[in-house]
Design an enzyme around this catalytic site. Structure first.
Site, PDB file in Angstrom:
ATOM      1  N   CYS A 119       0.822  -1.229   0.000  1.00 49.38           N
ATOM      2  CA  CYS A 119       0.000   0.000   0.000  1.00 49.38           C
ATOM      3  C   CYS A 119       0.846   1.266   0.000  1.00 49.38           C
ATOM      4  O   CYS A 119       0.367   2.344  -0.358  1.00 49.38           O
ATOM      5  CB  CYS A 119      -0.939   0.000   1.203  1.00 49.38           C
ATOM      6  N   HIS A 260      -3.625   6.923   2.991  1.00 51.27           N
ATOM      7  CA  HIS A 260      -3.962   5.643   2.365  1.00 51.27           C
ATOM      8  C   HIS A 260      -5.375   5.262   2.804  1.00 51.27           C
ATOM      9  O   HIS A 260      -5.738   5.409   3.974  1.00 51.27           O
ATOM     10  CB  HIS A 260      -2.949   4.581   2.802  1.00 51.27           C
ATOM     11  N   ASN A 290     -10.040  -0.617  -0.271  1.00 56.03           N
ATOM     12  CA  ASN A 290      -8.582  -0.473  -0.213  1.00 56.03           C
ATOM     13  C   ASN A 290      -7.990  -0.963  -1.538  1.00 56.03           C
ATOM     14  O   ASN A 290      -8.052  -2.149  -1.836  1.00 56.03           O
ATOM     15  CB  ASN A 290      -8.063  -1.304   0.967  1.00 56.03           C
TER      16      ASN A 290
HETATM   17  O1  UT7 Z   1      -3.743  -1.566   3.583  1.00 56.49           O
HETATM   18  C1  UT7 Z   1      -2.807  -2.007   4.512  1.00 56.49           C
HETATM   19  C2  UT7 Z   1      -3.205  -1.730   5.865  1.00 56.49           C
HETATM   20  N1  UT7 Z   1      -4.404  -2.427   6.189  1.00 56.49           N
HETATM   21  C3  UT7 Z   1      -5.087  -2.077   7.215  1.00 56.49           C
HETATM   22  O2  UT7 Z   1      -4.691  -1.123   7.843  1.00 56.49           O
HETATM   23  C4  UT7 Z   1      -6.292  -2.874   7.616  1.00 56.49           C
HETATM   24  C5  UT7 Z   1      -6.367  -2.898   9.095  1.00 56.49           C
HETATM   25  N2  UT7 Z   1      -7.413  -3.675   9.677  1.00 56.49           N
HETATM   26  C6  UT7 Z   1      -8.739  -3.381   9.637  1.00 56.49           C
HETATM   27  O3  UT7 Z   1      -9.164  -2.546   8.883  1.00 56.49           O
HETATM   28  C7  UT7 Z   1      -9.626  -4.079  10.620  1.00 56.49           C
HETATM   29  O4  UT7 Z   1      -8.846  -4.782  11.551  1.00 56.49           O
HETATM   30  C8  UT7 Z   1     -10.674  -5.035  10.014  1.00 56.49           C
HETATM   31  C9  UT7 Z   1     -11.754  -4.237   9.303  1.00 56.49           C
HETATM   32  C10 UT7 Z   1     -10.006  -5.987   9.059  1.00 56.49           C
HETATM   33  C11 UT7 Z   1     -11.351  -5.834  11.115  1.00 56.49           C
HETATM   34  O5  UT7 Z   1     -11.937  -4.980  12.082  1.00 56.49           O
HETATM   35  P1  UT7 Z   1     -11.650  -5.207  13.653  1.00 56.49           P
HETATM   36  O6  UT7 Z   1     -12.445  -4.195  14.352  1.00 56.49           O
HETATM   37  O7  UT7 Z   1     -10.164  -5.169  13.833  1.00 56.49           O
HETATM   38  O8  UT7 Z   1     -12.258  -6.629  13.902  1.00 56.49           O
HETATM   39  P2  UT7 Z   1     -11.553  -7.962  14.429  1.00 56.49           P
HETATM   40  O9  UT7 Z   1     -10.620  -8.506  13.402  1.00 56.49           O
HETATM   41  O10 UT7 Z   1     -11.019  -7.729  15.800  1.00 56.49           O
HETATM   42  O11 UT7 Z   1     -12.819  -8.914  14.538  1.00 56.49           O
HETATM   43  C12 UT7 Z   1     -13.909  -8.641  15.411  1.00 56.49           C
HETATM   44  C13 UT7 Z   1     -14.996  -9.660  15.164  1.00 56.49           C
HETATM   45  C14 UT7 Z   1     -14.494 -11.117  15.126  1.00 56.49           C
HETATM   46  O12 UT7 Z   1     -15.466 -11.915  15.742  1.00 56.49           O
HETATM   47  P3  UT7 Z   1     -15.294 -12.424  17.266  1.00 56.49           P
HETATM   48  O13 UT7 Z   1     -14.006 -13.175  17.276  1.00 56.49           O
HETATM   49  O14 UT7 Z   1     -15.235 -11.162  18.082  1.00 56.49           O
HETATM   50  O15 UT7 Z   1     -16.519 -13.243  17.487  1.00 56.49           O
HETATM   51  C15 UT7 Z   1     -14.437 -11.440  13.646  1.00 56.49           C
HETATM   52  O16 UT7 Z   1     -14.595 -12.801  13.392  1.00 56.49           O
HETATM   53  O17 UT7 Z   1     -15.594  -9.442  13.874  1.00 56.49           O
HETATM   54  C16 UT7 Z   1     -15.619 -10.666  13.130  1.00 56.49           C
HETATM   55  N3  UT7 Z   1     -15.531 -10.355  11.701  1.00 56.49           N
HETATM   56  C17 UT7 Z   1     -16.617 -10.116  10.947  1.00 56.49           C
HETATM   57  N4  UT7 Z   1     -17.924 -10.088  11.217  1.00 56.49           N
HETATM   58  C18 UT7 Z   1     -18.772  -9.797  10.212  1.00 56.49           C
HETATM   59  C19 UT7 Z   1     -14.410 -10.224  10.939  1.00 56.49           C
HETATM   60  N5  UT7 Z   1     -14.753  -9.906   9.666  1.00 56.49           N
HETATM   61  C20 UT7 Z   1     -16.113  -9.837   9.651  1.00 56.49           C
HETATM   62  C21 UT7 Z   1     -17.044  -9.538   8.649  1.00 56.49           C
HETATM   63  N6  UT7 Z   1     -18.355  -9.537   8.967  1.00 56.49           N
HETATM   64  N7  UT7 Z   1     -16.675  -9.256   7.383  1.00 56.49           N
END
Ligand code: UT7
Length: 340
Positions: A119, A260, A290
């Site tokens: 990125c 970004h 993204n």
């Molecule tokens: O471009 C390079 C840089 N990239 C980034 O900077 C991306 C950085 N990361 C993010 O944008 C976020 O971490 C995400 C959007 C990918 C995820 O958001 P989060 O708030 O960090 O969620 P998490 O990974 O901690 O997951 C929370 C919950 C989990 O469920 P449990 O374990 O709490 O029951 C996941 O399984 O959300 C669940 N989950 C979803 N639920 C519904 C993960 N993806 C999804 C989804 N729909 N698509």
């Protein structure tokens, strides 16, 4: 003793290409266990654009380049370097996507190569173009960030498939003797000890193509989302604060902060830490998702095409991605504003 005139790199024009097909949150609801509400709340993304089946990275890159070249007023024959940033190249080994884009544009007998900085690719390219121009080696450098990210996304993995989109953005970076048109500052860095945060395990020398690669889906992008998120907020905030302080510029004097576009919450956290208002912060993640190396030039193109970006106005760029890599840049827009 002979005296040479100082040469500066200037950001002369911008162009972008957005593929036609839209993948909406409603479409994704039918593919994986997710909801429009979850995606919007956690990322700010409503939709992303996906390249056609036969549309490859160089096709999108070449279309963005055509626009950037036309808007620069520079003839193709005057371009002396073509650089492409991508992690979804046409071919994983050779030829480079920059070579293919040059050919599609009819640019012949000119140095061309790719860089890989995920990125952060576009801001890394700015640093390479600046070095070539300010050393006197090149005059008119065509740079392009282009990604067909959909080609490495596993559309059964809800944690990644909701995030990424396809597209391309290009710019002409040209030599000038006017200091006020030149880049003010640029900082790029990396820390390979976090290389497992964002990785496409295959194909490569670690995992050459094999049945196991296919069976285990190692050709798809994997991300430690939450860990990456936290580090992104911390690093991006520190990086922009440092570049502003070093150059004695206040955040309220930045008309265009172009980070970004990975996640609205990351952008908001950094914007808030800098005490920036909504008008200063450029947001396109909602409609493009993204797009990795294409995200910043696509965002610059949006504000240029809407008439928001005027000649001489300051842009603050800030990016973070796989590697891990990060970079920030402070520079004026040295091209013409859109003709309305
Ligand atoms: O471009 C390079 C840089 N990239 C980034 O900077 C991306 C950085 N990361 C993010 O944008 C976020 O971490 C995400 C959007 C990918 C995820 O958001 P989060 O708030 O960090 O969620 P998490 O990974 O901690 O997951 C929370 C919950 C989990 O469920 P449990 O374990 O709490 O029951 C996941 O399984 O959300 C669940 N989950 C979803 N639920 C519904 C993960 N993806 C999804 C989804 N729909 N698509």
């Amino acid at each position: 003793m002979s005296q040479t005139t100082a040469v500066y790199a200037s950001f002369r024009s911008i162009g972008a290409y957005v593929p036609e097909k839209i993948l909406s949150n409603a479409d994704l609801e039918k593919m994986v266990d997710t909801t429009d509400e979850w995606i919007l709340k956690r990322t700010g993304i409503s939709e992303r654009h996906i390249a056609g089946e036969n549309e490859v990275t160089s096709d999108m890159g070449a279309k963005a380049c055509e626009k950037a070249i036309e808007r620069s007023g520079i003839a193709k024959e005057e371009i002396d370097l073509v650089l492409c940033a991508t992690v979804t190249p046409d071919y994983f080994n050779m030829p480079s996507t920059a070579c293919i884009i040059s050919d599609k544009l009819g640019i012949r007998d000119v140095q061309a190569f790719d860089i890989s900085a995920a990125c952060s690719g576009f801001v890394y390219l700015l640093s390479v173009a600046k070095a070539f121009i300010e050393s006197g080696m090149k005059k008119n450098v065509l740079i392009v960030g282009a990604e067909k990210f959909s080609s490495i996304v596993d559309y059964t993995d809800r944690s990644t498939c909701i995030l990424f989109g396809d597209g391309a953005g290009a710019a002409m970076i040209c030599a000038t003797d006017k200091k006020e048109e030149g880049f003010i500052d640029l900082h790029a860095s990396a820390d390979g000890s976090y290389s497992d945060f964002l990785v496409t395990p295959a194909p490569g020398t670690v995992n050459p193509v094999s049945q196991r690669v296919i069976d285990e889906g190692l050709n798809f992008v994997q991300m430690k989302g939450n860990e990456t998120f936290k580090l992104a907020v911390k690093t991006l905030t520190k990086d922009v604060k440092e570049i502003l302080a070093k150059n004695e510029i206040n955040s309220e004097d930045i008309p265009h902060f172009i980070p970004h576009q990975a996640n609205y919450r990351i952008i908001k956290a950094v914007g808030d830490a800098l005490k920036m208002n909504k008008e200063q912060v450029v947001l396109t993640v909602g409609k493009y998702g993204n797009t990795s190396a294409a995200s910043i030039p696509m965002a610059i193109n949006d504000i240029w095409e809407s008439g928001r970006l005027q000649n001489g106005e300051l842009m603050l760029l800030d990016t973070f991605g796989g590697g891990l890599t990060w970079a920030s840049a402070l520079l004026p827009f040295a091209g013409k504003a859109v003709e309305k």
